[in-house]
Scaffold this active site. Structure first.
Site, short mmCIF file in Angstrom:
data_model
loop_
_atom_site.label_atom_id
_atom_site.label_comp_id
_atom_site.label_asym_id
_atom_site.label_seq_id
_atom_site.Cartn_x
_atom_site.Cartn_y
_atom_site.Cartn_z
N ARG A 170 -9.90 -4.88 2.04
CA ARG A 170 -9.79 -5.18 0.79
C ARG A 170 -10.62 -6.24 0.32
NH1 ARG A 170 -4.15 -3.09 0.23
NH2 ARG A 170 -3.31 -2.36 2.04
N GLY A 171 -10.38 -6.39 -1.29
CA GLY A 171 -10.95 -7.39 -2.10
C GLY A 171 -12.81 -7.05 -1.35
N ASP A 196 -4.76 3.15 -6.09
CA ASP A 196 -4.73 2.86 -7.80
C ASP A 196 -5.97 1.26 -7.60
OD1 ASP A 196 -3.49 0.40 -5.88
OD2 ASP A 196 -1.79 -0.12 -7.45
N THR A 198 -8.59 0.99 -6.24
CA THR A 198 -10.15 1.20 -5.97
C THR A 198 -10.23 1.63 -7.28
OG1 THR A 198 -9.61 1.61 -3.16
CG2 THR A 198 -10.96 2.48 -4.72
N ASP A 226 1.75 5.88 -0.43
CA ASP A 226 2.73 5.14 -0.61
C ASP A 226 3.47 6.22 -2.23
OD1 ASP A 226 3.31 2.95 0.39
OD2 ASP A 226 2.10 1.14 -0.84
N TYR A 383 2.55 0.45 10.15
CA TYR A 383 1.20 1.31 10.54
C TYR A 383 1.24 2.65 11.27
CZ TYR A 383 -0.30 -3.07 8.61
OH TYR A 383 -0.24 -4.46 8.47
N MET A 384 2.37 2.86 11.98
CA MET A 384 2.22 3.92 12.86
C MET A 384 2.43 5.63 11.76
SD MET A 384 4.84 3.62 15.71
CE MET A 384 4.50 5.65 16.35
N1 LIG Z 1 -8.43 -4.38 -11.14
C1 LIG Z 1 -9.56 -4.54 -9.81
N2 LIG Z 1 -11.10 -4.34 -10.30
C2 LIG Z 1 -11.34 -3.46 -9.83
N3 LIG Z 1 -11.43 -4.32 -8.46
C3 LIG Z 1 -10.29 -3.86 -7.91
C4 LIG Z 1 -8.82 -4.26 -8.54
N4 LIG Z 1 -8.28 -4.10 -7.43
C5 LIG Z 1 -7.81 -4.12 -6.41
N5 LIG Z 1 -9.72 -3.47 -6.61
C6 LIG Z 1 -10.71 -3.50 -5.23
O1 LIG Z 1 -10.21 -2.23 -4.70
C7 LIG Z 1 -10.78 -1.91 -3.68
C8 LIG Z 1 -8.97 -1.64 -2.69
O2 LIG Z 1 -8.08 -1.91 -3.47
P1 LIG Z 1 -6.26 -2.07 -2.93
O3 LIG Z 1 -5.69 -2.99 -3.91
O4 LIG Z 1 -6.96 -3.12 -2.08
O5 LIG Z 1 -6.44 -1.14 -2.30
P2 LIG Z 1 -5.95 0.69 -2.97
O6 LIG Z 1 -6.63 0.80 -3.25
O7 LIG Z 1 -5.64 1.10 -2.39
O8 LIG Z 1 -4.90 0.33 -4.07
C9 LIG Z 1 -10.28 -3.86 -3.29
O9 LIG Z 1 -11.92 -4.21 -3.14
C10 LIG Z 1 -10.25 -4.62 -4.07
O10 LIG Z 1 -11.39 -5.59 -4.18
O1 LIG Z 2 -1.34 -5.00 6.14
P1 LIG Z 2 -2.81 -3.84 6.01
O2 LIG Z 2 -3.32 -3.36 5.11
O3 LIG Z 2 -2.37 -4.78 4.13
O4 LIG Z 2 -1.25 -2.91 4.27
C1 LIG Z 2 -0.11 -2.55 3.76
C2 LIG Z 2 -0.08 -2.12 2.78
O5 LIG Z 2 -0.82 -0.81 2.51
C3 LIG Z 2 0.55 0.01 2.38
O6 LIG Z 2 0.11 1.59 2.94
C4 LIG Z 2 0.03 0.53 0.53
O7 LIG Z 2 -1.66 0.50 0.53
P2 LIG Z 2 -3.03 0.53 -0.32
O8 LIG Z 2 -2.29 0.14 -1.83
O9 LIG Z 2 -3.59 0.52 -0.35
O10 LIG Z 2 -2.58 2.28 -1.08
C5 LIG Z 2 1.13 -0.49 1.10
O11 LIG Z 2 2.62 -0.10 1.60
C6 LIG Z 2 1.17 -1.47 1.98
O12 LIG Z 2 2.06 -2.88 1.62
MG LIG Z 3 -2.36 0.17 -3.98
#
Ligand SMILES: Nc1ncnc2c1ncn2[C@@H]1O[C@H](COP(=O)(O)OP(=O)(O)O)[C@@H](O)[C@H]1O
Ligand SMILES: O=P(O)(O)OC[C@H]1O[C@](O)(COP(=O)(O)O)[C@@H](O)[C@@H]1O
Ligand SMILES: [Mg+2]
Length: 462
Positions: A170-171, A196, A198, A226, A383-384
């Site tokens: 993340r990040g 979302d 990403t 999710d 996580y499972m």
């Molecule tokens: N609004 C955004 N603009 C640019 N990058 C973002 C934004 N939101 C999330 N990201 C980046 O997308 C990656 C995944 O986001 P995250 O919310 O952790 O998971 P997911 O994509 O599964 O919802 C991370 O590297 C994060 O920094």
């Molecule tokens: O502990 P982590 O790796 O941050 O993940 C927990 C989160 O990941 C999720 O599975 C959702 O993740 P994403 O937004 O990456 O799809 C959530 O249900 C949960 O809050």
């Molecule tokens: Mg997400």
């Protein structure tokens, strides 16, 4: 930000009803020097590329496919339509010039490795691409580590493995560093697998690439355990996650029926949407109450959770409670600093609703039924359910998504995702996906079905 341009050449006014065709950005909109080539599949002995094989610009998938012919319920016109996924006659990349990058971002989801594997094998076998790279550890991997070279032999058994061999994080989203790296490493196809967050990042990458007029196509493959991404039927890996959730519910049921006044409590993933909890409840039939983020609930008093559980325990001697992780977050007491807490991607950090509920249930029972036996068994399979390999259905789905993404990008589309709409593979503009949420519709039949299966309260205060 609008990223679409009109490019289909289809006169939609001639169709039986006006439709809103979601046009896709194309490399030719901003790069003038691109040459077209006949699709190499023409020379592939396994494919019969005669009439009907290639998908044309006029092939579309409708988003809404049910109508009320009586007119009682107005059909919302214009109807949204998306270009159908699949191989195109002409391609805009010569295979020998393709340098593809694949990245996985965000949380895990069953099937990530399958998508990676099928991107590699599909690029290699279908189009003869030989320069394929994995970006490791999510978005930061573009500028933080060397890419790893991928080939079919290396990824051969990846579909049997949970997680992502490329690693994720993340990040770490730094737009300029990422696009600089794409430019410096001479990637011209970028495959981004994530949820979302990403996809919101992918939109920014696409817009910056277009601003720099780079001959680089970007495609997203939505991943969300999710199931919180809208427009598409469901994310890959979701069915596997529901299957895994069943095992936790079954165990909770066994624990509950084997105790005097036993409660089995299962917390399932679902940050802002309760799809896993809902589907697992409907398929399990052992669940007495399902709590999701889309519905507020309360514990004490008439119509509350405790009153309901009291009745169930009296009637059956046990009860099974399923709660999505994002449910009840408003009523769990928290400190000001806990309210502000965010993960590296900016997602709110939740308190453990399962731990809190267990403690509240124990306090309630001790208060209302002092001295009587009572047991809460709390199972947190978090996580499972997402760290397993995809099941057969999801593996097949991952393969078709990966191949759809490859066909679209070879055809010169960019700023789009490959997704399933009403059972058909389609291309959806990235910015549409990035803003499309998918909450559980608590007014539709599915939620009514949950209520009728569990007979749980509606938690509306009288
Ligand atoms: N609004 C955004 N603009 C640019 N990058 C973002 C934004 N939101 C999330 N990201 C980046 O997308 C990656 C995944 O986001 P995250 O919310 O952790 O998971 P997911 O994509 O599964 O919802 C991370 O590297 C994060 O920094
Ligand atoms: O502990 P982590 O790796 O941050 O993940 C927990 C989160 O990941 C999720 O599975 C959702 O993740 P994403 O937004 O990456 O799809 C959530 O249900 C949960 O809050
Ligand atoms: Mg997400």
């Amino acid at each position: 930000m609008a990223i679409s341009n009109s490019n289909s050449g289809v006169d939609t006014s001639k169709l039986f009803n006006p439709i809103n065709l979601k046009e896709l950005p194309h490399l030719t909109h901003y790069v003038s020097t691109i040459q077209t080539h006949q699709n190499p599949l023409d020379h592939d002995p396994y494919f019969h590329t005669d009439q009907g094989f290639y998908v044309s610009q006029s092939d579309v998938v409708l988003r809404q496919i049910t109508y009320d012919l009586s007119g009682t319920f107005a059909t919302p016109f214009p109807l949204s339509a998306y270009h159908r996924a699949g191989p195109r006659n002409q391609v805009f990349f010569h295979p020998s010039e393709v340098r593809a990058a694949i990245v996985t971002c965000g949380g895990l989801c069953p099937g990530l490795n399958t998508v990676i594997r099928e991107l590699v094998v599909g690029l290699w076998d279908l189009y003869g691409v030989r320069q394929i790279f994995g970006i490791t550890a999510g978005y930061r991997g573009f500028y933080w580590r060397e890419p790893v070279e991928l080939n079919p032999k290396l990824v051969d058994d990846w579909h049997k493995r949970g997680g992502t061999v490329l690693e994720t994080s993340r990040g770490g989203f730094d737009l300029n560093k990422i696009v600089d790296a794409i430019e410096n490493l001479r990637f011209n196809q970028v495959y981004i697998i994530g949820g979302d967050g990403t996809m919101r990042g992918a939109v920014k990458i696409f817009v910056e690439i277009r601003r720099r007029k780079l001959n680089v196509a970007v495609v997203g493959i939505p991943k969300t355990v999710d199931n919180d991404v809208g427009i598409i039927d469901r994310s890959f890996g979701f069915q596997t996650a529901v299957e895994m959730a069943q095992q936790a519910i079954s165990a909770a049921h066994v624990e509950a029926v084997s105790a005097v006044n036993g409660i089995g409590l299962v917390k399932l993933m679902g940050r802002s949407t309760g799809h896993i909890a809902l589907y697992a409840t409907l398929s399990s039939r052992d669940v007495d109450c399902c709590l999701i983020p889309e519905i507020d609930f309360f514990l004490e008093g008439k119509g509350g959770l405790f009153e309901f559980l009291d009745k169930r325990l009296k009637a059956n001697g046990h009860a099974v409670l399923v709660v999505a992780e994002g449910a009840g977050q408003d009523i769990i007491p928290r400190t000001d600093s806990q309210k502000q807490e965010k993960d590296e991607s900016g997602n709110p950090v939740f308190l453990d609703v399962g731990v809190w509920l267990k403690s509240e249930l124990n306090k309630w029972w001790a208060r209302e039924h002092p001295g009587e036996l009572f047991t809460v068994k709390y199972i947190d399979p978090t996580y499972m359910i997402r760290a397993v390999a995809a099941n057969a259905t999801d593996n097949l789905y991952c393969t078709l998504l990966a191949h759809s993404a490859i066909h679209g990008i070879m055809a010169g589309y960019t700023g789009f995702v490959a997704g399933l709409i009403n059972g058909n593979y389609a291309y959806i503009p990235l910015d549409d996906i990035a803003s499309a949420k998918n909450p559980v519709n608590t007014k539709d039949h599915k939620w009514s079905w949950v209520r009728s299966v569990t007979n749980q309260p509606d938690f509306e205060k009288s």
